[in-house]
Design an enzyme around this catalytic site. Sequence first.
Site, PDB file in Angstrom:
ATOM      1  CG  ASN A 394       2.718  -4.333  -4.914  1.00 23.72           C
ATOM      2  OD1 ASN A 394       2.448  -3.141  -4.838  1.00 23.72           O
ATOM      3  ND2 ASN A 394       1.862  -5.268  -4.559  1.00 23.72           N
ATOM      4  CG  ASP A 395       6.271  -2.212  -2.328  1.00 20.24           C
ATOM      5  OD1 ASP A 395       5.129  -1.793  -2.090  1.00 20.24           O
ATOM      6  OD2 ASP A 395       6.765  -3.204  -1.753  1.00 20.24           O
ATOM      7  CB  THR A 396       9.783  -1.553  -8.058  1.00 18.96           C
ATOM      8  OG1 THR A 396       9.072  -2.626  -8.691  1.00 18.96           O
ATOM      9  CG2 THR A 396      10.672  -2.110  -6.955  1.00 18.96           C
TER      10      THR A 396
END
Length: 472
Positions: A394-396
């Site tokens: 997700n965030d990466t």
Amino acid sequence: MNAALLIDSSYFIAAFLFIYGLKRMSSPLTARSGIIVAGWGMVLAVLASFLYTLDVNDAAKPHLTTNIALALIALALGLGWAWRSGKKVAMTEMPQMVALYNGMGGGAAAAIAAIELIGYKTHGTVALSLAVLGGLIGAVALSGSLIAWAKLDGRINGTLRFGALQLVNGSLLLILLAIGGYIIWHGGAVAWPLFAVFFALALFYGVMMTMPIGGADMPVVISLYNAFTGLAVGFEGYVLNNPALMIAGMVVGSAGSLLTLLMAKAMNRSVANVLFSNFGAASDEAEGDIAGSQKPIDAGDAGINMRYASKVIIAPGYGLAVAQAQHKLFELVKLLQDADVEVKFAIHPVAGRMPGHMNVLLAEAGVPYDIIFDMEDINDEFKEADVAIVIGANDTVNPAARTNKSSPIYGMPVLNVDMAKQVYVVKRGQGKGYSGVENALFYADNTQMVYGDAQKVIVNMIQAIKSLGGGH
């Protein structure tokens, strides 16, 4: 052979095995053998410690110390627990196991410090200072690692944050340093209740330091406590005049410190920011509105499109581990390769819940090392990929880190997944990532969402490709 010479020789060989093993752990190709080499070094160091039961002045008359029975019992319990837990631990629980092992190492160092201090065994200002410092760091690593384990295991949900938190933690640290300084000033000759207060506050400080940290930062936290444990062990090795402990502790401490700094850099943040900020607490308004909508696609259709692609890049994340889908994913990769599709894996430094989590996960499934690439080695290739598939990350992979200055993750290096011609995101639902930040990638024009459990989704992709008559 004189017992002292035998002990020193054993520790020298053990230290060499530690360093050589760590060197081999730097490459996925030799990491397994490196662990084995370092493990044998630890076995030798443990066996050498029992040589202290020999009278150095009269090696012909061995005698048992009063603690030898307890040492053997502790060794048997430790071996039994480690063997059992290591055999049965699931890949999804690997970060929890690492956190626990970190904590046990820190706790052992703190216990050594307590025995040396309370028993007035430490002589000299330097040794006494290192005993106090090692005890403090070890106790913090113990309680902090236990909190990290509880957070990763879902036993503690959420974070503890309030306005005066940093003031409380700062005051705790100052009190600990004052007590430690008082102990050193008096040469360790203080009443035992003061030692009890010192270690109790150190344990409490570890809890207070870790509770505010969100789940998205756990890889950095685990690495930091690994460094703490190494430093504590190295300091106590000096106190005990034990070269093996000193060398092993300093090697682990320095490696853990370097890894912590590299991971923080990969998130475009300082270690202090990880420990003391409220990352992920930003409001949706601060992130701004995201244009577009999430567009679903059937898993089978996505699989068929990948079958006819020339190049596919896979970005795995923690969701892959949760679904235990790594073996099915490798089966999918082999089907695509049989169809002459070039397939590569892109690994972000903080993907998963501990350093190297995705590499270990893929290695367990038998994925060849030569198709697994670190972020900096593959990021430029996404623009050449026909398909990029995100599985549980997700965030990466959030492009807002490059473009949205109001986003909490702005400036964090991310995988350039959005630059592929077509992006498929395998995700259970429409929720946000672990950091609580909405992902702009999911709303991009070239992105389609494949909703569902990763393993079931990949099975459907495999079936769709096999239905075409290609692969086997």
